[in-house]
Design a protein around this motif. Structure first.
Motif, PDB file in Angstrom:
ATOM      1  N   ASP A 121      -7.697   1.869  -3.616  1.00 38.55           N
ATOM      2  CA  ASP A 121      -8.926   1.854  -2.827  1.00 38.55           C
ATOM      3  C   ASP A 121      -9.267   0.423  -2.427  1.00 38.55           C
ATOM      4  N   LYS A 122     -10.273   0.279  -1.565  1.00 37.26           N
ATOM      5  CA  LYS A 122     -10.617  -1.056  -1.050  1.00 37.26           C
ATOM      6  C   LYS A 122     -11.214  -1.955  -2.121  1.00 37.26           C
ATOM      7  N   TYR A 123     -11.530  -1.399  -3.277  1.00 36.57           N
ATOM      8  CA  TYR A 123     -12.042  -2.182  -4.405  1.00 36.57           C
ATOM      9  C   TYR A 123     -10.890  -2.671  -5.287  1.00 36.57           C
ATOM     10  N   LYS A 124      -9.660  -2.408  -4.842  1.00 32.36           N
ATOM     11  CA  LYS A 124      -8.417  -2.848  -5.489  1.00 32.36           C
ATOM     12  C   LYS A 124      -8.102  -2.097  -6.781  1.00 32.36           C
ATOM     13  N   ASN A 125      -8.639  -0.897  -6.894  1.00 31.89           N
ATOM     14  CA  ASN A 125      -8.266  -0.008  -7.993  1.00 31.89           C
ATOM     15  C   ASN A 125      -6.973   0.698  -7.605  1.00 31.89           C
ATOM     16  N   PHE A 170      -4.210  -8.136  -4.263  1.00 36.13           N
ATOM     17  CA  PHE A 170      -4.009  -7.984  -2.823  1.00 36.13           C
ATOM     18  C   PHE A 170      -3.245  -6.699  -2.542  1.00 36.13           C
ATOM     19  N   ILE A 171      -3.679  -5.972  -1.516  1.00 41.83           N
ATOM     20  CA  ILE A 171      -3.000  -4.753  -1.091  1.00 41.83           C
ATOM     21  C   ILE A 171      -2.560  -4.963   0.349  1.00 41.83           C
ATOM     22  N   PHE A 172      -1.255  -4.794   0.595  1.00 43.54           N
ATOM     23  CA  PHE A 172      -0.691  -4.967   1.936  1.00 43.54           C
ATOM     24  C   PHE A 172      -0.333  -3.608   2.521  1.00 43.54           C
ATOM     25  N   ASP A 173      -0.758  -3.352   3.755  1.00 43.38           N
ATOM     26  CA  ASP A 173      -0.120  -2.305   4.550  1.00 43.38           C
ATOM     27  C   ASP A 173       0.258  -2.977   5.858  1.00 43.38           C
ATOM     28  N   ASN A 174       0.765  -2.224   6.828  1.00 48.69           N
ATOM     29  CA  ASN A 174       1.251  -2.886   8.033  1.00 48.69           C
ATOM     30  C   ASN A 174       0.129  -3.330   8.974  1.00 48.69           C
ATOM     31  N   ASN A 175      -1.122  -2.970   8.675  1.00 44.89           N
ATOM     32  CA  ASN A 175      -2.236  -3.336   9.544  1.00 44.89           C
ATOM     33  C   ASN A 175      -3.104  -4.458   8.993  1.00 44.89           C
ATOM     34  N   HIS A 176      -3.218  -4.526   7.674  1.00 41.66           N
ATOM     35  CA  HIS A 176      -4.102  -5.552   7.117  1.00 41.66           C
ATOM     36  C   HIS A 176      -3.796  -5.789   5.639  1.00 41.66           C
ATOM     37  N   ILE A 177      -4.438  -6.833   5.134  1.00 40.07           N
ATOM     38  CA  ILE A 177      -4.325  -7.201   3.723  1.00 40.07           C
ATOM     39  C   ILE A 177      -5.717  -7.075   3.111  1.00 40.07           C
ATOM     40  N   ILE A 178      -5.803  -6.373   2.013  1.00 42.31           N
ATOM     41  CA  ILE A 178      -7.084  -6.220   1.323  1.00 42.31           C
ATOM     42  C   ILE A 178      -7.082  -7.138   0.124  1.00 42.31           C
TER      43      ILE A 178
END
Length: 178
Positions: A121-125, A170-178
């Motif tokens: 999730d966007k909270y990095k869980n 940090f979470i990477f997908d092809n559109n953005h880094i969280i």
């Protein structure tokens, strides 16, 4: 809100249906994004993994790590615990039939750990496979940068984390880094 098992089942189901060509193209694109990041460039010792069950294909990243003369570590499960092992060309079949290097267990600091998972999730869980192996492992490497490489559908609204769960940095997908 769905519980962890419902989220895990839903995302695993989506991942199992992915087309092999999509996985390869997406993984190559995500590899380029990741290796061009300062996180990758500044890391000297990187723990990755061998992908299973349609995970983002980290083989391309692993090849870049070797090509860039960085230290590549891969996980081994020994007595239900994850240990970082030095990469070598000799693989053995480990627990759950996952390939792991036959090399030595690495006992130094790890700059960057690429952490597998099923949902985030966007909270990095993160939700893993449900055994807690990585959460226990990451307890020993709290100062290491923890990164996950995901497909966009693996990002869910909210995961109810528990106190033993370790967040990703940090979470990477092809559109953005969280």
């Amino acid at each position: 809100m769905k519980n962890k098992n419902e989220i895990r089942k839903s995302i695993k189901n989506k991942r199992e249906k992915l087309d092999k060509n999509y996985i390869e193209l997406y993984s190559k694109e995500l590899t380029q994004i990741f290796i061009n990041s300062s996180l990758y460039k500044n890391a000297k010792t990187i723990m990755s993994y061998i992908p299973i069950k349609n995970e983002v294909n980290t083989i391309y990243i692993n090849q870049e790590i070797i090509k860039d003369n960085k230290t590549l570590l891969l996980p081994a499960i020994i007595n239900d615990k994850v240990y970082p092992k030095l990469y070598n060309d000799n693989f053995i079949k480990g627990k759950y039939d996952i390939k792991e290097p036959s090399g030595d267990i690495f006992i130094d600091e790890i700059d960057l750990i690429i952490v597998p998972g099923i949902a985030f999730d966007k909270y990095k869980n993160r939700i893993g496979f449900g055994k807690g192996y990585y959460d226990k492992f990451l307890q020993k490497y709290l100062s290491s940068i923890k990164v996950s490489l995901i497909y966009p559908f693996q990002l869910v609204e909210k995961i109810n984390n528990e106190k033993h769960d370790i967040k990703i940095d940090f979470i990477f997908d092809n559109n953005h880094i969280i």
